[in-house]
Design a protein around this motif. Structure first.
Motif, PDB file in Angstrom:
ATOM      1  N   PHE A 155       0.850  -1.185   0.000  1.00  0.00           N
ATOM      2  CA  PHE A 155       0.000   0.000   0.000  1.00  0.00           C
ATOM      3  C   PHE A 155       0.893   1.245   0.000  1.00  0.00           C
ATOM      4  CE2 PHE A 155      -1.897  -3.395   2.628  1.00  0.00           C
ATOM      5  CZ  PHE A 155      -2.915  -3.768   1.759  1.00  0.00           C
ATOM      6  N   GLY A 156       0.271   2.359  -0.379  1.00  0.00           N
ATOM      7  CA  GLY A 156       1.031   3.604  -0.478  1.00  0.00           C
ATOM      8  C   GLY A 156       1.366   4.197   0.884  1.00  0.00           C
ATOM      9  N   ASP A 157       2.334   5.099   0.888  1.00  0.00           N
ATOM     10  CA  ASP A 157       2.718   5.815   2.118  1.00  0.00           C
ATOM     11  C   ASP A 157       1.512   6.603   2.629  1.00  0.00           C
ATOM     12  OD1 ASP A 157       5.146   4.889   1.310  1.00  0.00           O
ATOM     13  OD2 ASP A 157       6.115   6.850   1.150  1.00  0.00           O
ATOM     14  N   GLY A 158       1.267   6.529   3.917  1.00  0.00           N
ATOM     15  CA  GLY A 158       0.227   7.362   4.539  1.00  0.00           C
ATOM     16  C   GLY A 158      -1.185   6.992   4.141  1.00  0.00           C
ATOM     17  N   ALA A 159      -1.396   5.749   3.671  1.00  0.00           N
ATOM     18  CA  ALA A 159      -2.721   5.367   3.148  1.00  0.00           C
ATOM     19  C   ALA A 159      -3.764   5.123   4.247  1.00  0.00           C
ATOM     20  CB  ALA A 159      -2.587   4.112   2.287  1.00  0.00           C
ATOM     21  N   PHE A 160      -3.315   4.957   5.509  1.00  0.00           N
ATOM     22  CA  PHE A 160      -4.259   4.547   6.568  1.00  0.00           C
ATOM     23  C   PHE A 160      -4.171   5.476   7.789  1.00  0.00           C
ATOM     24  CE2 PHE A 160      -3.319   0.791   4.064  1.00  0.00           C
ATOM     25  CZ  PHE A 160      -4.600   0.352   3.757  1.00  0.00           C
ATOM     26  N   ASP A 161      -5.310   5.531   8.487  1.00  0.00           N
ATOM     27  CA  ASP A 161      -5.361   6.266   9.763  1.00  0.00           C
ATOM     28  C   ASP A 161      -4.955   5.354  10.924  1.00  0.00           C
ATOM     29  OD1 ASP A 161      -6.654   8.631   8.581  1.00  0.00           O
ATOM     30  OD2 ASP A 161      -8.374   7.292   8.341  1.00  0.00           O
ATOM     31  N   VAL A 162      -5.278   4.066  10.777  1.00  0.00           N
ATOM     32  CA  VAL A 162      -5.003   3.098  11.850  1.00  0.00           C
ATOM     33  C   VAL A 162      -4.471   1.804  11.231  1.00  0.00           C
ATOM     34  CG1 VAL A 162      -6.091   1.585  13.588  1.00  0.00           C
ATOM     35  CG2 VAL A 162      -6.753   4.002  13.454  1.00  0.00           C
ATOM     36  N   LYS A 206      -0.638   7.536   8.068  1.00  0.00           N
ATOM     37  CA  LYS A 206      -0.464   8.974   7.885  1.00  0.00           C
ATOM     38  C   LYS A 206       0.228   9.519   9.146  1.00  0.00           C
ATOM     39  CE  LYS A 206      -4.551  10.640  10.200  1.00  0.00           C
ATOM     40  NZ  LYS A 206      -5.843  11.271  10.200  1.00  0.00           N
ATOM     41  N   PRO A 207       0.914  10.662   9.066  1.00  0.00           N
ATOM     42  CA  PRO A 207       1.490  11.239  10.295  1.00  0.00           C
ATOM     43  C   PRO A 207       0.380  11.423  11.335  1.00  0.00           C
ATOM     44  CG  PRO A 207       2.269  12.398   8.340  1.00  0.00           C
ATOM     45  CD  PRO A 207       1.193  11.447   7.865  1.00  0.00           C
ATOM     46  N   GLY A 208       0.623  10.962  12.551  1.00  0.00           N
ATOM     47  CA  GLY A 208      -0.405  11.033  13.592  1.00  0.00           C
ATOM     48  C   GLY A 208      -1.328   9.820  13.611  1.00  0.00           C
ATOM     49  N   GLY A 209      -1.159   8.926  12.626  1.00  0.00           N
ATOM     50  CA  GLY A 209      -1.948   7.681  12.605  1.00  0.00           C
ATOM     51  C   GLY A 209      -1.525   6.760  13.740  1.00  0.00           C
ATOM     52  N   ARG A 210      -2.429   5.803  14.067  1.00  0.00           N
ATOM     53  CA  ARG A 210      -2.190   4.949  15.232  1.00  0.00           C
ATOM     54  C   ARG A 210      -1.935   3.484  14.848  1.00  0.00           C
ATOM     55  NH1 ARG A 210      -5.615   8.636  14.198  1.00  0.00           N
ATOM     56  NH2 ARG A 210      -7.475   7.401  14.578  1.00  0.00           N
ATOM     57  N   THR A 242       9.867   2.284  19.353  1.00  0.00           N
ATOM     58  CA  THR A 242      10.618   3.545  19.332  1.00  0.00           C
ATOM     59  C   THR A 242      11.595   3.549  18.164  1.00  0.00           C
ATOM     60  OG1 THR A 242      10.423   3.650  21.732  1.00  0.00           O
ATOM     61  CG2 THR A 242      12.091   5.069  20.736  1.00  0.00           C
ATOM     62  N   GLY A 243      12.277   2.407  17.974  1.00  0.00           N
ATOM     63  CA  GLY A 243      13.249   2.294  16.880  1.00  0.00           C
ATOM     64  C   GLY A 243      12.608   2.488  15.513  1.00  0.00           C
ATOM     65  N   ALA A 244      11.329   2.099  15.396  1.00  0.00           N
ATOM     66  CA  ALA A 244      10.624   2.243  14.113  1.00  0.00           C
ATOM     67  C   ALA A 244      10.070   3.661  13.946  1.00  0.00           C
ATOM     68  CB  ALA A 244       9.491   1.227  14.018  1.00  0.00           C
ATOM     69  N   GLY A 245      10.255   4.504  14.950  1.00  0.00           N
ATOM     70  CA  GLY A 245       9.826   5.907  14.820  1.00  0.00           C
ATOM     71  C   GLY A 245       8.475   6.202  15.441  1.00  0.00           C
ATOM     72  N   GLY A 289       2.786 -13.556  28.928  1.00  0.00           N
ATOM     73  CA  GLY A 289       1.712 -12.614  29.249  1.00  0.00           C
ATOM     74  C   GLY A 289       1.159 -12.035  27.969  1.00  0.00           C
ATOM     75  N   GLY A 290       0.171 -11.168  28.139  1.00  0.00           N
ATOM     76  CA  GLY A 290      -0.403 -10.514  26.962  1.00  0.00           C
ATOM     77  C   GLY A 290      -0.415  -9.013  27.178  1.00  0.00           C
ATOM     78  N   ALA A 291      -0.376  -8.257  26.083  1.00  0.00           N
ATOM     79  CA  ALA A 291      -0.398  -6.799  26.219  1.00  0.00           C
ATOM     80  C   ALA A 291      -1.081  -6.154  25.020  1.00  0.00           C
ATOM     81  CB  ALA A 291       1.009  -6.244  26.374  1.00  0.00           C
ATOM     82  N   ARG A 292      -1.646  -4.962  25.309  1.00  0.00           N
ATOM     83  CA  ARG A 292      -2.236  -4.117  24.270  1.00  0.00           C
ATOM     84  C   ARG A 292      -1.338  -2.887  24.113  1.00  0.00           C
ATOM     85  NH1 ARG A 292      -6.920  -2.617  26.841  1.00  0.00           N
ATOM     86  NH2 ARG A 292      -8.115  -4.348  26.028  1.00  0.00           N
ATOM     87  N   PHE A 293      -0.927  -2.639  22.874  1.00  0.00           N
ATOM     88  CA  PHE A 293      -0.059  -1.494  22.589  1.00  0.00           C
ATOM     89  C   PHE A 293      -0.764  -0.522  21.654  1.00  0.00           C
ATOM     90  CE2 PHE A 293       2.884  -4.969  23.477  1.00  0.00           C
ATOM     91  CZ  PHE A 293       3.901  -4.376  24.206  1.00  0.00           C
ATOM     92  N   VAL A 294      -0.597   0.741  21.912  1.00  0.00           N
ATOM     93  CA  VAL A 294      -1.020   1.766  20.952  1.00  0.00           C
ATOM     94  C   VAL A 294       0.152   2.740  20.833  1.00  0.00           C
ATOM     95  CG1 VAL A 294      -2.691   3.570  20.396  1.00  0.00           C
ATOM     96  CG2 VAL A 294      -3.440   1.522  21.597  1.00  0.00           C
ATOM     97  N   ALA A 295       0.492   3.082  19.589  1.00  0.00           N
ATOM     98  CA  ALA A 295       1.609   4.001  19.367  1.00  0.00           C
ATOM     99  C   ALA A 295       1.263   4.911  18.189  1.00  0.00           C
ATOM    100  CB  ALA A 295       2.877   3.212  19.095  1.00  0.00           C
ATOM    101  N   VAL A 296       1.834   6.083  18.195  1.00  0.00           N
ATOM    102  CA  VAL A 296       1.480   7.100  17.188  1.00  0.00           C
ATOM    103  C   VAL A 296       2.626   7.282  16.196  1.00  0.00           C
ATOM    104  CG1 VAL A 296       0.841   9.541  16.880  1.00  0.00           C
ATOM    105  CG2 VAL A 296      -0.048   8.250  18.838  1.00  0.00           C
ATOM    106  N   ALA A 297       2.263   7.307  14.901  1.00  0.00           N
ATOM    107  CA  ALA A 297       3.280   7.426  13.833  1.00  0.00           C
ATOM    108  C   ALA A 297       3.714   8.883  13.677  1.00  0.00           C
ATOM    109  CB  ALA A 297       2.690   6.932  12.527  1.00  0.00           C
TER     110      ALA A 297
END
Ligand SMILES: C[S@@+](CC[C@H](N)C(=O)[O-])C[C@H]1O[C@@H](n2cnc3c(N)ncnc32)[C@H](O)[C@@H]1O
Length: 270
Positions: free
Chosen positions: A123-130, A155-159, A199-202, A262-270
């Protein structure tokens, strides 16, 4: 690199489009009929709602579901939240099973199923919000490629919002081999390692919630379900195709009970 073991594992997985359809007598009247059977992650619809809330998904949000399986969560999110979903799935049988289920319940125009590898999202750069994923990243050894691809298509600010298994300090190399043999787990990371990879992925604004206690009891219930599927298959065919899986699951449950997994839920912002 796509691992043939992961594909083989899902080719013989007890949850399949045929098995889901058998549960609803072959003729679902809508997507909701499938929901008790088509969610291949821990916590079912409640887990979808919790992840969707953290990812701020609403009407019109463009969601990429990485490793979407049979599209149970994709159909649920599209139906309840009004988002659009592209479902990327590696396994050919699962991708075609997902398309079949989508068509049967009228979601074939609302969800695009793409067969492909999550480490190389086409898919293209920035094609998704989430970018969304549940209980699938454990199958992917190349987390650097996976997370770089996820960030690129956001997209910048996407999750990026996902749930996955995490390693506790007591997880041994032998346990990792057991998890690989049993459920094709190619890489299980500690929460701190995952945060470092993100973090390493930005990614920024990383939030993590520990789901270990909830997953412990869910896993026990799944073990009962797999025992039931094994017994059903045994009664129907006289064969015992899920016996090894059930034996593995009993050891898996013990690792979770002991805190090695264990299990975990992660959310991070691009
Ligand atoms: C546990 S299932 C989860 C399915 C779905 N998220 C759900 O909750 O119902 C994991 C899925 O990840 C898929 N998968 C594994 N590795 C993948 C990869 N590298 N790229 C895309 N899909 C992958 C598997 O084929 C399987 O369908």
């Amino acid at each position: 690199m796509t691992d043939p073991h992961v594909i083989a594992f899902y080719d013989r997985h007890p949850i399949s489009a045929d098995q889901i359809l058998a549960k609803v007598g072959g003729a679902p009247s809508g997507a909701a009929d499938l929901w008790p059977h088509d969610q291949d992650h821990y916590g079912g619809l409640e887990a979808n709602a919790a992840l969707a809330q953290r990812a701020a998904i609403g009407p019109g949000t463009r969601v990429l579901d990485l490793c979407a399986g049979l599209c149970g969560p994709a159909r649920h999110n599209a139906a309840t939240l009004g988002c659009s979903v592209v479902a990327l799935e590696l396994n050919a049988q699962r991708a075609s099973g997902a398309r079949r289920l989508n068509a049967l319940v009228g979601f074939d125009r609302r969800i695009a199923v793409v067969q492909g590898d999550a480490t190389r999202p086409p898919f293209g750069d920035g094609a998704f919000d989430v970018v969304w994923s549940q209980e699938a990243f454990l199958h992917i050894a190349d987390k650097t490629g996976l997370l770089a691809g996820a960030r690129r298509v956001l997209k910048p600010g996407g999750r990026l919002a996902f749930t996955d298994w995490t390693a506790g300090p007591a997880l041994t190399d032998a346990d990792r081999r057991l998890m690989d043999e049993g459920i094709a787990a190619k890489a299980i990371h500690s929460p701190a390692e995952y945060e470092g990879l993100l973090t390493g992925a930005g990614f920024a604004e990383i939030r993590r919630e520990d789901l270990s206690a909830a997953w412990r009891s869910i896993l026990q219930a799944r073990l009962e379900m797999y025992r039931h599927l094994r017994d059903e298959a045994q009664r129907a065919t006289g064969a015992d195709p899920h016996a090894d899986y059930v034996r593995f699951y009993e050891r898996f449950v013990a690792l979770v009970a002991g805190g090695a997994l264990g299990g975990a839920r992660f959310v991070a912002v691009a």
